[in-house]
Write an enzyme that holds these catalytic residues in place. Structure first.
Site: not given
Lengths: 364, 364
Positions: A96, A192, A244
């Site tokens: 911008y 995680e 995981d």
């Protein structure tokens, strides 16, 4: 800190001075940029990250390149201004601000992001050091760490004690270049999920094991990776990673944290964490701890096979290949929360202590 | 805090006692639950949130309901245990703990989540008070606020001064029920993005305007909404909200923060922030500040039209209908970062101060 900034300013002056000199001598100015494609990437375990092979492209000022050329120089000038006023600009704010560049303004933010990537690769510094930042979450920290920052209002040194946030945490800012650290911790454990992070805080884990806990909140952001990297480097800390047991945890989270990613190879040098080792969850844990599993989805299978074939990091490490083969054979994935089957405190009182005793069995 | 917990324990004992009493009298035990569908939702400005109309369903113990019935009672028992041991469990951990419930264990986490929603609606308390938590980001805080928490290790009171995080921030935990607050701030400003939050911190905004800054990071999570609600209630703080001017900012972020959402109406009572008022960005700002815009996408248009037709909150407030009509007519959306066109400091030095001077023009 001042020294770091001067380095960047010098690099910008060099680059701009080169262009200016050529113009004064009535020659065509040029800029040299590394090529940022996967074909120009390799993994060197000694370097510890996915790195560029060193092929460059040269951008010469012509009628066709004049706009990009101008934008690149304006972007360098913006960085100088930011450093001078001790402000940081997000990528979007930069886009911008460039509305005022007349004919050199950008048609879209993708365009300005690309120029920013170019500038970053050209100078060989991460853009945070040029005072540009990403608009993203930086991860959370609790444990035996004091972060040393500066109070903008007074200019005074500020010590932030990460053991004193109760059930809350320290939220890592998007720019961590000027932070300093004080710690006696024995290791850093990057987890995680926020859920597991809060579990470990609740179980007083960092107190009992003298460590620093970091919640990555899924795939670690630039700020989170850079924070862990700087802290681990400066304090010589081992970094253990706990995700995981699935392709997402292995590749998108762990691999990204450790060696970086293929499509931003010009940055991995600053964002990789070569100290990182994978603590768990592993396919072995499923049997050893009788964990509840979920069947692998087709997308998991594809991601795993693709990594075995094409990921230079996985191809380099036999340990990972075996783990992935085992996962594919068993056909299941496991979440770290599955340990709760044995009680909420099991992960902190049994699983992690067992793992820490056999750190030679961590995956590379 | 202890009183709060006793209330929940009493509610659980009542519910379980009712079931137990019926069984002892050889009658069929029953549980009464509010119906949680959109058709049972209304907006009452006096209440300040989307609320249930009060229709209930009754679950009677039969051969068909026996499993769900058992699961509901086991879930209540798990909550009792959690409160007793001063632990919290994520929804996912709860699902895995239920692996040990034999025939009453869940086939999937969706099943256990539904039972948890049932229990929450049945007792009429948010599940955080039952010591269940969501695994999500809670938002970040900087500014004139001291959060009072407890140090688990010593049991001592802990004061967390949110002006002392430097470039970082206080990360809100997922359960905020027991936090207390000390503040002299004049208002709370909730902003959409971390980028804007860091901009305002960098511009010393909270110092100059004596306020508390909260980064919602997109749609505010339960923890973030509850944190703002509790803080605003207890300290009688006005809450100003600052998002992009697009349907996502208006409905998904602002509307959710203020009155809650349709599909979790049994909870809005605890999570809504009736104090919230919308400061900007508004469609008027586009003209007033000559802001760079983006064309509305088809999905934006659909979302806006849908809200005009079906959203009880929007239908109630003429001010919002006019703003949305104007946005649709102009055919554009604006990001809060677009203010950077006038310089990075513009938002903190000009835009927000102007807005604060005319707070009667905030949208409801």
């Amino acid at each position: 800190m001042v020294k770091q900034q001067n380095e960047v300013i010098e690099k910008i002056r060099d680059e701009a001075g080169g262009v200016y000199g050529k113009i004064r001598r009535k020659q065509k100015p040029q800029m040299k940029l590394p090529i940022r494609t996967l074909s120009n990437v390799r993994y060197r375990p000694s370097g510890g990250y996915l790195q560029l092979r060193g092929k460059n492209k040269t951008r010469t000022l012509t009628v066709n390149t004049v706009k990009t050329f101008a934008q690149t120089l304006k972007m360098l000038a913006m960085s100088m201004e930011l450093i001078g006023s001790d402000r940081h600009s997000t990528k979007r704010e930069a886009y911008y601000q460039a509305y005022n560049w007349g004919e050199a303004s950008f048609a879209s933010q993708e365009e300005s992001d690309t120029v920013m990537d170019d500038v970053e690769a050209m100078l060989g510094v991460n853009r945070e050091r040029m005072h540009f930042r990403a608009d993203e979450h930086g991860g959370e920290v609790a444990g035996e760490l004091i972060v040393v920052d500066t109070d903008r209002r007074t200019g005074r040194r500020l010590e932030i004690d990460c053991t004193r946030f109760g059930s809350g945490a320290y939220s890592v800012p998007t720019v961590v270049e000027e932070l300093q650290f004080k710690t006696q911790a024995k290791f850093l454990l990057a987890v995680e999920t926020k859920g597991m992070f809060e579990r470990l805080v609740e179980e007083d884990f960092y107190d009992k094991h003298h460590c620093i806990l970091v919640s990555m909140g899924g795939v670690p952001s630039r700020a989170c990776r850079r924070f862990i990297r700087r802290l681990a480097d400066e304090k010589k800390l081992p970094v253990h990673v706990f995700t995981d047991a699935d392709p997402y945890g292995y590749f998108n989270i762990y691999r990204t944290l450790k060696v970086g990613s293929g499509n931003a190879a010009h940055l991995n040098e600053f964002f990789c964490v070569p100290q990182a080792r994978f603590l768990g969850v592993t396919p072995e844990d499923i049997l050893e701890y009788k964990l509840p599993t979920h069947p692998l989805k087709e997308v998991d299978r594809k991601r795993a096979l693709d990594a075995m074939r094409n990921d230079p990091f996985i191809r380099h490490h036999k340990g990972w290949q075996q783990a992935i083969e085992r996962m594919l054979k068993m056909g299941v994935r496991v979440e770290q929360q599955a340990l709760a089957k044995h009680g909420l405190e099991f992960v902190a009182k049994t699983y992690l202590p067992n793992k820490l005793k056999a750190s030679d069995r961590f995956l590379p």
